[in-house]
Enzyme design. Sequence first.
Site, PDB file in Angstrom:
ATOM      1  N   ASP A 236       0.868  -1.178   0.000  1.00 40.65           N
ATOM      2  CA  ASP A 236       0.000   0.000   0.000  1.00 40.65           C
ATOM      3  C   ASP A 236       0.906   1.230   0.000  1.00 40.65           C
ATOM      4  OD1 ASP A 236      -1.755   2.043   0.427  1.00 40.65           O
ATOM      5  OD2 ASP A 236      -2.594   1.267   2.293  1.00 40.65           O
TER       6      ASP A 236
ATOM      7  N   ASP B 247     -17.679   4.165  -0.743  1.00 39.37           N
ATOM      8  CA  ASP B 247     -16.424   3.828  -0.078  1.00 39.37           C
ATOM      9  C   ASP B 247     -16.706   3.456   1.382  1.00 39.37           C
ATOM     10  OD1 ASP B 247     -13.616   3.702   0.478  1.00 39.37           O
ATOM     11  OD2 ASP B 247     -13.248   5.215  -1.054  1.00 39.37           O
TER      12      ASP B 247
ATOM     13  N   ASP C 126     -10.531  -3.238  -1.820  1.00 44.62           N
ATOM     14  CA  ASP C 126      -9.376  -2.343  -1.683  1.00 44.62           C
ATOM     15  C   ASP C 126      -8.462  -2.909  -0.594  1.00 44.62           C
ATOM     16  OD1 ASP C 126      -7.737  -0.156  -2.012  1.00 44.62           O
ATOM     17  OD2 ASP C 126      -9.189   1.324  -1.313  1.00 44.62           O
TER      18      ASP C 126
ATOM     19  N   ARG D 201      -7.338  -3.913  -5.876  1.00 42.77           N
ATOM     20  CA  ARG D 201      -6.118  -3.117  -6.026  1.00 42.77           C
ATOM     21  C   ARG D 201      -4.885  -3.989  -6.108  1.00 42.77           C
ATOM     22  NH1 ARG D 201      -4.662   1.659  -1.810  1.00 42.77           N
ATOM     23  NH2 ARG D 201      -4.090  -0.123  -0.509  1.00 42.77           N
TER      24      ARG D 201
ATOM     25  N   ASP E 242      -3.586   4.694  -5.807  1.00 44.10           N
ATOM     26  CA  ASP E 242      -3.757   6.050  -5.266  1.00 44.10           C
ATOM     27  C   ASP E 242      -2.878   7.053  -5.992  1.00 44.10           C
ATOM     28  OD1 ASP E 242      -5.585   5.020  -3.496  1.00 44.10           O
ATOM     29  OD2 ASP E 242      -4.094   4.628  -1.952  1.00 44.10           O
TER      30      ASP E 242
ATOM     31  N   HIS F 194     -12.631   9.076  -9.414  1.00 44.48           N
ATOM     32  CA  HIS F 194     -12.550   8.819  -7.976  1.00 44.48           C
ATOM     33  C   HIS F 194     -11.754   9.947  -7.331  1.00 44.48           C
ATOM     34  CE1 HIS F 194     -12.637   6.731  -4.251  1.00 44.48           C
ATOM     35  NE2 HIS F 194     -11.444   6.188  -4.303  1.00 44.48           N
TER      36      HIS F 194
END
Length: 959
Positions: A299, A445, A558, A617, A633, A691
């Site tokens: 991440d 979300d 996610d 993701r 992101d 997004h």
Amino acid sequence: MAAFVVSPLKMGPLLVLWLAVCLSGTWAVDRGNFKTCDQSAFCKRQRALKPGQSPYRALLETLELTNTKLTLQLINDNNKVRLLLELYRLQGNMTRVKINELKPLKPRFEVPDVLINDPPTEPLSLLSRDENGVVLSLGADSQRLIVSAKPFRLDIMEGREVLLSLNSRGLLAFEHLRIRKDTISYKMKTKVNSMWENIKWVFSSKVDPEGTENKEETEAANEPAEGEEKAKEDEKVEDGMWEETFKSHTDSKPNGPSSISLDFSLPGVENVYGIPEHADSLKLKATDGGDPYRLFNLDVFQYEVFNPMALYGAIPVMLSHSAQRTMGIFWLNAAETWVDISSNTAGKTVFGQMLDYVQGSSETPQTDVRWISESGIIDVFIMLGPTPTDVFSQYASLTGTQAFPPLSALAYHQCRWNYNDQEDVAAVDQGFDDHDIPYDFIWLDIEHTDGKRYFTWDPHKFPQPKDMLQGLLDKRRKMVTIVDPHIKVDSSYKIHNEIRSKGFYVKSKDGGDYEGWCWPGNSGYPDFTNPEMRAWWASMFAYDQYEGSMENMYTWNDMNEPSVFNGPEVTMHKDALHGNWENRDLHNLYGFYVQRATAEGLIERSGGVERPFVLARAFFAGSQRYGAVWTGDNAAEWDHLKISIPMCLSLGLVGVSFCGADVGGFFKSPSTELLVRWYQTGAYQPFFRAHAHLDTPRREPWLFGPENTALIREAVRQRYALLPYWYQLFYHAHHSGQPVMRPLWVEYPQDTATFSMDDQFLLGRDLLVHPVTEEGARGVTAYLPGKGEVWFDVHTFQKHNGAQNLYIPVTISSIPVFQRGGSIIPRKARVRRSSSCMEHDPYTLFVALSPKRFAQGELYIDDGHTFNFDKQKQFIHRRFSFANNALSSRNLAPGSQFTTFSWIEKIVILGASKPSKATLKTPDGKESLLEFEFDTSMSVLTLRKPGVNAGLDWTVVLQ
């Protein structure tokens, strides 16, 4: 969604304080949170080995050849450890190489579930053998596999040409499992054993008064065997072999060093691609003097562009390409992996390359690649092509093809962290209608849940989810809700209680449930490697389990790297346990399994009838079978818009066609120009979703003034008009593994000008797109490939010759797109509020003639959402052909059964001549004259209202 930058209202005070201290609220990647190769002990050890004479030798006397494989032992002459080599010739022009310890202390991890079956083999035949090695036949085209004994080396040849070599630089390295010898307990055990041996000798000497011979025999037995002193060197303990600390985290490494490495040499190759995910150019760069490319699912908060850092997904597949051949290397290993690339032409300037050419330099271009993984075995598939299409088919035969999505999933998606409540959802939905902008999915979300408890709804903000979903369904629209794979540790939460009671959580090294911090605060992590856990998870998507869900609700996974805010590198500890295996062994598989279990749940809830849509993701090889991915992101910056193109192209090359980037950028706020350009780019990428981060201003398409609203509306409408073509491309991707969005060199493999291009791309064979990705651009230069070909501007119908760089003046409304001469593309001109509302609308065919006045295309139609196309052969597949002044439609699938209400409304022929008349002929013998218009200035012929059903045979004759 990033792990960092979070509202204090969302989390407990301790977690907020920790985030504030550690992260200081900055919006940029903190490289210090992530390892370099020098900070990764196994990478540093392996990279310290330099090219040279390999210590490995093939023991030819151990060779065994069966109908399915060759086995052969290898020995490391330095430490005397033996390995087992297995060679397989696979159907479809592939070779598999496996190397494992001959007798490991315990089993080493081999990746399950990624291959769709045990790859079928073909017999290897022995051509020759002597003390230096063996030569094996790989079947047709004079392909041979040469095994050299000392040092060990493999070469794959075709005729006199070496296609690929393994261990030619001597970088095969296999850290065998061993007993740790530097601990106090081991030394005490050794001391006790030594004392016991002395006691036994004393007593045995009393029995044998002479005693001398026995003592001499014992001493002789304890003498080091030949080569054993060298073997002891292998047992030296280096930093990081048995324990490793990064920042405040210690990795216990109970199994010690276990890394593996192997080098591959590719003569004649200068261009390699693949190994996503990295925010870097399409063509991979040499890594000399820098870090290797890293494959380790992480991440990463607002990643930087143009560097080899690991990101959210990892697919260990590399393609090599030259004007002569395309090949692929699939390194089947799910542990942390680093990939080094070197080239004898890297770094040479254009002048230097020209000088080599003028001086007749004899140096053959070569690219060398080295794979380094922390654990597991060497299991590599060499895909020998020779064409790009062949490599795509070969890889698809191993790991499967792209899941065929529902048609609506190819339309536009509107997302934000977060839409506040049901009223907000209804207002946004109405806003699209008020501004005449189509969309199919609205997304929720993490804030839609009850305190970050997934599979739940916030009772105050979303008290009646079915009413909300029904309101969308009435407009033939859909919703996606987020379900992340970290579970709030809360004894009042049903999901947590069931996972804990069933023992389905990942375990810590000490055997308790592994816990870490994520959005809910303290969280457990389900062990998705366990098939029982996956089956249970899938069952939670049933309509009677996921309260408030309906058939028009789909899922977003996610944070499935997995993200652990307080873990090492913001992920799970490597010594966490998945059954008998450490996370170290299978880390990159976790996201693959999460998406798989979720997709299976969506299929099961419909009784196996409906196709799922799942966005994830994190991913691995084979993830294409379960849904879509996105580039994570990103930020509202021009460089992030540009990098979305090579990132999705790289994924397409390794099987994942359903890729997109957050339109507008997740972090920060885009300028209106950037936002418009991103919509224009995203409209021509496979997954099309806007997004934005919680802390950014709202950015629905109508919030930037009427002019910008109109520009965004036009981009979205272009997407909807092309949905028949997108759907057809995904049908082919599902059946053959061919990428939807592809680099130009895939279709023009001998055109060296295309090999490094990643600012433009092809959709299928027939549409070329060059998005405008420069701020303030007044023009772009597009390369139109194909000597002797022509390309038509889809907006103006202007014709341009191929094999040229074309300068195109642009305004803010421009989206440079070209249709290849020789193609036929179906569109739907009547854009409605959603794709489902267009289901029965008529088609317009755009026929772009080649210089030889020929064109060909297809049309694929089914119900758009079920598996009936596969299970019951309910679909229409038509071939359109234009030749000899006649356009015809014929059936490509005589065994299929499906009917459509759609008809052919218009035919537009580009590059045409004016006919005296146009006649429609149908199989029943009927003929009718068609109205037409001809634009002399652009050579465009428009035939109006043929009126024939899109599923029937017909011919239009021009006279």
